[in-house]
Design a protein around this motif. Structure first.
Motif, PDB file in Angstrom:
ATOM      1  N   THR A  54      -5.602   3.346  -8.120  1.00 45.57           N
ATOM      2  CA  THR A  54      -5.689   2.950  -6.709  1.00 45.57           C
ATOM      3  C   THR A  54      -7.055   3.244  -6.091  1.00 45.57           C
ATOM      4  N   LEU A  59      -5.326   0.783   1.713  1.00 35.13           N
ATOM      5  CA  LEU A  59      -3.952   1.202   2.012  1.00 35.13           C
ATOM      6  C   LEU A  59      -3.016   0.004   1.977  1.00 35.13           C
ATOM      7  N   ILE A  62      -2.151  -0.901  -1.558  1.00 36.18           N
ATOM      8  CA  ILE A  62      -1.230   0.074  -2.155  1.00 36.18           C
ATOM      9  C   ILE A  62       0.194  -0.160  -1.649  1.00 36.18           C
ATOM     10  N   VAL A  63       0.312  -0.365  -0.335  1.00 31.46           N
ATOM     11  CA  VAL A  63       1.632  -0.614   0.246  1.00 31.46           C
ATOM     12  C   VAL A  63       2.235  -1.899  -0.314  1.00 31.46           C
ATOM     13  N   ARG A  78       3.956   7.602  -7.765  1.00 29.89           N
ATOM     14  CA  ARG A  78       2.688   7.582  -7.020  1.00 29.89           C
ATOM     15  C   ARG A  78       2.037   8.937  -7.267  1.00 29.89           C
ATOM     16  N   THR A  90      -1.557  11.181   2.209  1.00 35.46           N
ATOM     17  CA  THR A  90      -0.193  10.738   1.929  1.00 35.46           C
ATOM     18  C   THR A  90       0.589  10.401   3.202  1.00 35.46           C
ATOM     19  N   GLU A  92      -0.054   8.671   5.774  1.00 35.22           N
ATOM     20  CA  GLU A  92      -0.113   7.258   6.154  1.00 35.22           C
ATOM     21  C   GLU A  92       0.740   6.399   5.220  1.00 35.22           C
ATOM     22  N   GLN A  93       0.854   6.826   3.961  1.00 35.63           N
ATOM     23  CA  GLN A  93       1.724   6.109   3.028  1.00 35.63           C
ATOM     24  C   GLN A  93       3.193   6.366   3.362  1.00 35.63           C
TER      25      GLN A  93
END
Length: 253
Positions: A54, A59, A62-63, A78, A90, A92-93
């Motif tokens: 990644t 972001l 990734i999402v 992940r 993390t 924000e994920q």
């Protein structure tokens, strides 16, 4: 389907937890930060797994991988360096997954500061010298520090201070902390703890900049400041004293 945020540990592939390793070996999708997680860790993934570095992804990208796996009913490993709760970007994920109703679970890992202490051969909490460990960082390109979390403020306890991603600002650290800790206070710079190219420099606030200069370390390093680095002081814990009463071992006499 679940997204497992797995702490890969500090670098040595042997330092991932058994649960983390087992989950990687079971998940058909594996996302990892290639610059911080060794390939030996993601080698535990199934031979037919979708394994993605990644590092170059945003972001949103990734999402999108999470969403695709969710739609296909595929579990995701992940994999983050160290422990996912510390400086892993993390939150924000997690927020993106919550918004989309995608379940996730966090699997702890060995944090970098614990690995650094192990490599230094020290305890970071020494009785009557330091009983507080402060984990912090300095402002950088990725994000700024909150205005109230200045270096002076986070160091106010004069306990053991661990600064992540701060080696590039070593001169500033030494200058600002010397009035608080004393110029003779021990300092350690630990770069890439437990990796094959690990580098350690020990000194004081007075000379650490000069000692560390030949390394040219700017990233993936910890700066640890505090008297606990000197080792055991005059006081010792009563925990193992012969006359200390404890639940499993009553006092003698």
């Amino acid at each position: 389907m679940t997204v497992y945020f797995i702490g890969a540990g500090p670098g040595d592939p042997d330092l991932i937890t058994v649960r983390g390793r087992d989950l990687i070996s079971l998940c058909p999708v594996c996302l990892y930060a290639g610059s911080l997680v060794p390939e030996e860790v993601v080698a535990f993934a199934p031979s037919d797994a979708r394994v993605i570095d990644t590092g170059p992804l945003s972001l949103g990208e990734i999402v999108a991988e999470f969403e695709a796996a969710h739609a296909a009913g595929l579990d995701v490993a992940r994999v983050h360096s160290g422990d996912p709760s510390i400086y892993g970007a993390t939150a924000e994920q997690f927020a993106a997954l919550k918004t989309r109703g995608i379940p996730y679970e966090i699997v702890p890992g060995v944090p970098a500061f614990a690995a650094a202490a192990a490599r230094l051969g020290v305890e970071l909490t020494v009785p009557e010298i330091a009983q507080t460990i402060t984990l912090s960082r300095l402002s950088g390109r990725a994000s700024s520090m909150p205005p109230d979390e200045t270096l002076e403020a986070v160091a106010a306890s004069r306990g053991t201070l661990v600064l992540h991603l701060a080696a590039k600002q070593l001169a500033r650290i030494a200058e600002e902390l010397a009035p608080l800790y004393g110029a003779d206070c021990p300092v350690a710079l630990v770069a890439r703890a437990t990796w094959p190219d690990e580098a350690i420099v020990r000194g004081t606030l007075a000379d650490i900049v000069e000692k560390a200069a030949p390394l040219g370390v700017e990233r993936t390093a910890l700066v640890i400041v505090g008297r606990a680095l000197d080792g055991v002081g005059e006081a010792t814990s009563a925990l193992y004293a012969a006359d200390h009463g404890r639940h499993l071992k009553p006092t003698k006499g």
